[in-house]
Every structure is written in C-alpha cells, then in structure tokens.
Scaffold this motif. Structure first.
Motif: not given
Length: 136
Positions: A83-103
């Motif tokens: 299968c092809k990769w599909k974009t599920v979510k777009k998240v933003k990084t904070n001031d330190n470049g850290v991103f968090k999300t649930r998968i």
C-alpha cells in the motif's frame, strides 16, 4: 576544415556543459533534517493507542543543530506492505522542535506508521523511523 573543427568543438563543449549542469543539479541532494523518535511501544496510552514523540532538528553548516520550531510534521500510515503511505495527521512542533501525537494499532492486521517533514528552506524531504503496531 578549420571552420568545421571550430563548429564541432563548440558543439561538443556545449553538450559537455549542458550534461555537467544537469547531472550536477541532481547529484547534489539537499541536506536532511534529523528526526529522533522514541519507540511508541514503550508509551501505551490506552488499549490500542500509543504515544509517538519525536524531536526534529536542522543541522547547520558550522556543526550546530537548531530546533525545527513551530513547523509542521506529517504523520503517515499504511495498512500493508504494497500500500501507499497516506497522510493521516499533521502536527506542529513546539519551540524546541518536539512533536507528540497518538497512533493506533488495529484489532486485526498491522499498521505501519512514520513521520515526515517536507522539503523547505534548502532542506530535503526527511522521513522518520517506520513503526509497526499490531496485536498478537
């Protein structure tokens, strides 16, 4: 004879210059950002949800590393190997470049997850580690 030689040498030189420019542009790929992620298997939030946490940084010419602050990171998913990769979510990084999300893990089968930062500001597309989540 001299005229023919001059025309041929000019033509050969033009072809060499054109070939050098076209291969030089594609051979020098843009630098990549650095994506460091923690294994989501270590951070189970609920029955089928896991926390994906990562840090995106940009290496500089002088050897330092700056955070990829307040920018977008795409979370991609695919359900099978072909299968092809599909974009599920777009998240933003904070001031330190850290991103968090649930998968999530499916009840049956396997899902592959990956983070991606698109090219911008002289950096190329950067892809994170591929994580496979499933239940036994």
């Amino acid at each position: 004879m001299r005229m023919l030689r001059a025309v041929l040498s000019a033509l050969v030189a033009a072809l060499l210059v054109t070939g050098a420019l076209s291969t030089g542009a594609s051979a020098g790929s843009a630098p990549k950002r650095i994506i460091e992620e923690e294994s989501p298997r270590d951070h189970q939030v609920s029955y089928n949800a896991f926390k994906l946490k990562g840090v995106v940084s940009e290496p500089q010419l002088d050897g330092t590393v700056l955070p990829y602050a307040n920018q977008q990171v795409k979370i991609l998913k695919k359900a099978c190997g072909s299968c092809k990769w599909k974009t599920v979510k777009k998240v933003k990084t904070n001031d330190n470049g850290v991103f968090k999300t649930r998968i999530f893990a499916p009840e049956k089968g396997r899902w592959k997850w990956r983070s991606k930062v698109d090219h911008s500001n002289g950096y190329g597309n950067t892809k994170g580690t591929v994580w496979t989540l499933y239940f036994d």
